[in-house]
Write an enzyme that holds these catalytic residues in place. Structure first.
Site, mmCIF file in Angstrom:
data_model
loop_
_atom_site.group_PDB
_atom_site.id
_atom_site.type_symbol
_atom_site.label_atom_id
_atom_site.label_comp_id
_atom_site.label_asym_id
_atom_site.label_seq_id
_atom_site.Cartn_x
_atom_site.Cartn_y
_atom_site.Cartn_z
ATOM 1 C CB THR A 16 -1.070 0.015 1.329
ATOM 2 O OG1 THR A 16 -1.798 -1.042 0.960
ATOM 3 C CG2 THR A 16 -1.904 1.353 1.332
ATOM 4 C CB SER A 60 2.423 -7.865 1.705
ATOM 5 O OG SER A 60 1.402 -8.057 2.183
ATOM 6 C CB THR A 92 0.190 -3.550 6.358
ATOM 7 O OG1 THR A 92 -1.097 -3.736 5.953
ATOM 8 C CG2 THR A 92 0.643 -2.485 6.342
ATOM 9 C CG ASP A 93 -2.748 -7.318 3.126
ATOM 10 O OD1 ASP A 93 -3.194 -6.555 3.957
ATOM 11 O OD2 ASP A 93 -3.183 -7.801 1.833
#
Length: 336
Positions: A16, A60, A92-93
């Protein structure tokens, strides 16, 4: 830019923090490289001399183990070339997973720091620039040395061992429920709350193909059929995110007893925080019974991270029969 400033190497992997709108995709997609990200941060050039590399441009969830091993080798090269720390930007996933996996192999005292963003660059209140600045400030701070891999988000530094993503979209998404946060940044400086923890011996680099290790949640009415099917499909170990402090149904317990004769079986808790038990519950399917059947309890390690640890152990050459002992020893070494 002063030559006296410390050098920090920044690499981008996508996520992101690097995403811009795409009409064709109907939403944001990763497009910005590491140089563009660094240039977008006000005041960054006054903090450190930044070198950049764009290693991947991926969401990710699509990062692979081999991608991370390439990043790890690159990071080590940057430290050898004179950087005081390395910062990786990514989505961030999977941030809690990639941080933990890298931490298992990171052998240098210099800090390796991961950061990202919950809001894309064009969004009102985009958090990426602030997170990258905080990550670099943490990387150059002398107290960051010897702490392994850190995740820096929202002016907070987390240990890879304890961090988890506690919210899907909020800016304050990352938490360290059990171990506590490593530091908070105030006026641009990280304040660490404890001395650097004793870290486990870094694992040897993979010597074989990455194994398939299943992660399954035990749920109401579950008799363990999926765990059995995973082993039949060639998975080399099974991690069960079990109910409560590490409990499963009677039928699931019977299957675990059979599966431990074939592959390592690890029992974690599916709860957001807390440890598995070791000597409290004695009924069929509880921790005492499961250990008797050959399973190993993960302690404070979540199901996500238990799976990564087992995967890394097997990939680094630990024999399946020695995984239980290796897990137990690792858990003891990483308690604070």
């Amino acid at each position: 830019m002063s030559n006296s400033l410390p050098v920090v190497a920044v690499a981008s992997l996508g996520g992101t923090i690097s995403m811009t709108p795409s009409d064709a995709a109907g939403g944001v997609v990763p497009t910005l490289d590491a140089t563009q990200l660094a240039r977008s941060v006000p005041g960054l050039s006054e903090v450190a001399t930044i070198t950049t590399a764009s290693i991947r441009q991926l969401p990710s969830a699509s990062l692979r183990y081999d991608d991370l091993m390439e990043v790890l080798a690159w990071a080590e090269q940057q430290i050898a070339a004179g950087a005081v720390g390395v910062v990786l930007t990514q989505g961030t996933d999977t941030l809690e997973e990639t941080a933990f996996l890298l931490d298992l192999f990171w052998k240098l005292p210099a800090p390796l720091i991961l950061t990202g963003a919950m809001r894309a660059p064009q969004a009102a209140g985009a958090d990426g620039p602030a997170n990258l600045l905080s990550a670099v400030r943490t990387a150059i701070h002398p107290d960051s040395a010897g702490r392994g891999v850190l995740v820096v988000m929202n002016d907070t530094a987390h240990y890879a061992r304890w961090v988890s993503k506690g919210d899907s979209l909020a800016v304050q998404a990352f938490v360290s429920l059990d171990g506590g946060v490593a530091a908070r940044l105030v006026e641009g400086r990280p304040t660490f709350f404890h001395a650097a923890p004793v870290r486990a011996q870094p694992l040897a680099r993979p010597v074989r193909a990455w194994p398939k290790v299943a992660l399954l949640s035990a749920v109401l009415g579950d008799e363990g059929e999926l765990a059995e099917l995973a082993v039949r499909a060639g998975y080399e170990a099974v991690v069960i995110a079990a109910q409560g402090a590490g409990h499963v149904s009677f039928g699931f317990a019977e299957r675990i007893g059979e599966l431990t004769q074939k592959v390592p079986v690890v029992i974690a808790s599916r709860a957001a925080g807390g440890s598995t038990a070791s000597q409290t519950y004695g009924y069929v399917g509880a921790e005492i019974d499961l250990v008797r059947r050959g399973a190993v309890m993960s302690g404070w390690l979540s199901g996500l991270k238990s799976r990564l640890l087992v995967t890394a152990l097997l990939a680094s050459g630990v024999a399946p029969g020695a995984v239980t002992e290796a897990l137990t020893n690792w858990s003891k070494l990483t308690r604070r």
